[in-house]
Design an enzyme around this catalytic site. Structure first.
Site, PDB file in Angstrom:
ATOM      1  N   CYS A 163     -32.816 -60.020  22.600  1.00 30.65           N
ATOM      2  CA  CYS A 163     -31.573 -59.245  23.065  1.00 30.65           C
ATOM      3  C   CYS A 163     -30.515 -59.317  21.919  1.00 30.65           C
ATOM      4  CB  CYS A 163     -31.060 -60.488  24.135  1.00 30.65           C
ATOM      5  SG  CYS A 163     -32.134 -60.562  25.381  1.00 30.65           S
ATOM      6  N   HIS A 303     -21.719 -62.202  23.572  1.00 33.62           N
ATOM      7  CA  HIS A 303     -22.860 -62.026  24.332  1.00 33.62           C
ATOM      8  C   HIS A 303     -22.918 -62.262  25.809  1.00 33.62           C
ATOM      9  CE1 HIS A 303     -27.393 -61.614  24.272  1.00 33.62           C
ATOM     10  NE2 HIS A 303     -27.360 -62.829  24.719  1.00 33.62           N
ATOM     11  N   GLU A 314     -22.025 -70.320  23.388  1.00 29.49           N
ATOM     12  CA  GLU A 314     -21.114 -69.305  22.666  1.00 29.49           C
ATOM     13  C   GLU A 314     -19.829 -69.666  22.577  1.00 29.49           C
ATOM     14  OE1 GLU A 314     -21.397 -65.178  24.211  1.00 29.49           O
ATOM     15  OE2 GLU A 314     -20.682 -64.352  22.246  1.00 29.49           O
ATOM     16  N   LYS A 335     -21.261 -57.301  30.217  1.00 30.19           N
ATOM     17  CA  LYS A 335     -22.469 -57.700  31.013  1.00 30.19           C
ATOM     18  C   LYS A 335     -21.968 -57.999  32.407  1.00 30.19           C
ATOM     19  CE  LYS A 335     -25.803 -59.385  27.416  1.00 30.19           C
ATOM     20  NZ  LYS A 335     -24.881 -59.424  26.366  1.00 30.19           N
ATOM     21  N   HIS A 340     -27.531 -56.980  32.113  1.00 30.50           N
ATOM     22  CA  HIS A 340     -28.084 -57.424  30.562  1.00 30.50           C
ATOM     23  C   HIS A 340     -29.093 -56.371  30.215  1.00 30.50           C
ATOM     24  CE1 HIS A 340     -29.223 -59.314  27.088  1.00 30.50           C
ATOM     25  NE2 HIS A 340     -29.426 -60.547  27.595  1.00 30.50           N
ATOM     26  N   PHE A 399     -33.950 -64.490  22.545  1.00 40.14           N
ATOM     27  CA  PHE A 399     -35.003 -65.455  22.491  1.00 40.14           C
ATOM     28  C   PHE A 399     -35.726 -65.653  21.211  1.00 40.14           C
ATOM     29  CE2 PHE A 399     -36.324 -64.960  27.581  1.00 40.14           C
ATOM     30  CZ  PHE A 399     -35.040 -65.684  27.819  1.00 40.14           C
TER      31      PHE A 399
END
Length: 415
Positions: A163, A303, A314, A335, A340, A399
């Site tokens: 991502c 994010h 975050e 998002k 996403h 990830f």
């Protein structure tokens, strides 16, 4: 000496619209692109919703015969590039094409093609597998197909960092132009992973929201009731040029890109470092590259996935980087509106960030209703906000603990 790099064109294929105008209008107004999945039956899945691009017809952009030989993620990439070049009002010469890089990311690549051809293999045997299966599915083909379609002959590759992939692509393209290796770069990311296997995989690791009803309310970054992210698909492409090149052709400039930072959590395959140190390092390095202090940043395009851990970590990392100034920042997550988009997320959200700077408007984080004590910053809840943005930071975390942060700056026309 580092050259000034500017963004002069954007192309968007997204769940809230195809093309810049529709995308921006729906984003600012908080019109959700999340709905029930229509591509395949979801009766056996705990999650039944996603951000699908339902009005995309590849033949609006690509020859019909050619389109049949492309996976959906490559169709998105070519189409968004065409839109970005038109938006930049740029018809490059052969010399310009030789000095243009193409760096386009994807998290998964041609998953739909792979699933279809596995079915052919098991049901009909190996002799019936398509000769196009490999070139259709491999991730680097989005960038490769863009160059084949438009003739760009500069450096050409893909970044594959889940991502964070398209923010890495944008950061590396910025470096190539800033260092003088090329004059221009086509950068971004594309994803078409809403398939039976893609959805099953993310359901299996319990990363997705199961708040299916109503779909448009499921993605709620930083809200106390959040329970996971909502998958999306799409593509964002940005045209980067050296300032000198852009001025020479009298191009409209959306914003400058002035900083890129990257790091890894070195912690876990899917979960973020509980102390947020990797995210902290990524943001810190981006600010150092930009040569600015934290107090000069006005807006963070987060994010902001809507998962319990990501939003909490975050927020923690932002506080470590910005100290008390964290409470002065406007922070929002796109998002919440379109979901996403995995490897395309950083690109779509970078398009939103440069448009935020250009138009002086911060899009809202929609579905924010209940405050989480661990997320106590200003997330621009539910309504867009007018504001002058000097510098904006864009975060992307993937990830594998792979992180990327970008710094964009308002361009001041000094002529």
């Amino acid at each position: 000496m580092k050259r000034t790099v500017v963004v002069t064109g954007v192309g968007v294929i997204s769940p809230i619209g195809i093309g810049k105008e529709k995308f921006w209008d729906n984003l600012v107004k908080g019109r959700s692109g999340i709905s029930y999945i229509e591509k395949f039956p979801t009766d056996d899945y705990p999650t039944k919703i996603a951000g699908e691009v339902k009005d995309f017809n590849p033949e609006d952009f690509i020859d019909k015969k050619e389109a049949r030989r492309l996976d959906r993620f490559s169709q998105f990439a070519i189409s968004a590039t065409k839109l970005a070049l038109e938006d930049a009002n740029w018809n490059p010469s052969e010399e310009e094409k030789e000095n243009t890089a193409v760096i386009v990311a994807s998290g998964i690549g041609g998953l739909e093609t792979l699933e279809n051809q596995f079915r052919v293999l098991f049901e009909k045997g190996p002799n019936k597998v398509s000769p196009f299966v490999v070139p259709m599915m491999i991730i680097n083909m989005a960038a490769g197909n863009i160059s084949i379609q438009f003739g760009f002959k500069g450096p050409n590759f893909a970044t594959v960092t889940a991502c964070a992939a398209s923010s890495h692509a944008i950061g590396l393209g910025y470096k190539l132009v800033a260092n003088g290796e090329v004059d221009c770069a086509i950068v971004g990311g594309t994803e078409a992973g809403i398939t039976p296997m893609g959805l099953a995989g993310f359901c299996s690791i319990q990363a997705l929201s199961t708040q299916n009803d109503p779909p448009e309310k499921a993605s709620k970054p930083f809200d106390a009731r959040r329970d996971g992210f909502v998958m999306a698909e799409g593509c964002g492409i940005l045209v980067l040029e050296s300032l000198e090149h852009a001025l020479k052709r009298n191009a409209r400039i959306y914003a400058e890109i002035v900083g890129f930072g990257a790091s890894d959590d070195a912690y876990h395959i899917t979960a973020p470092d509980p102390q947020g140190y990797g995210a902290y390092l990524s943001m810190k390095r981006a600010l150092m590259d930009a040569g600015i202090t934290p107090e000069m940043v006005d807006y963070i395009n987060a994010h902001g996935t809507s998962t319990k851990l990501n939003d909490k970590i975050e927020t923690l990392a932002i506080k470590k980087v910005f100290g008390e100034h964290a409470y002065n920042l406007a922070i929002s997550s796109n998002k919440s509106v379109f979901g996403h988009a995995l490897g395309a997320a950083g690109a779509l959200e970078s398009v939103a960030t440069v448009l935020s700077i250009y138009y002086g408007v911060v899009p809202p984080t929609i579905n924010y209703e209940e405050k989480d004590p661990d997320c106590d910053l200003d997330y621009v809840p539910n309504k867009a906000r007018d504001m002058n943005i000097r510098y904006a930071l864009k975060n992307s975390f993937g990830f594998g603990g792979q992180n990327a942060s970008l710094v964009f700056k308002k361009h001041i026309n000094e002529s």
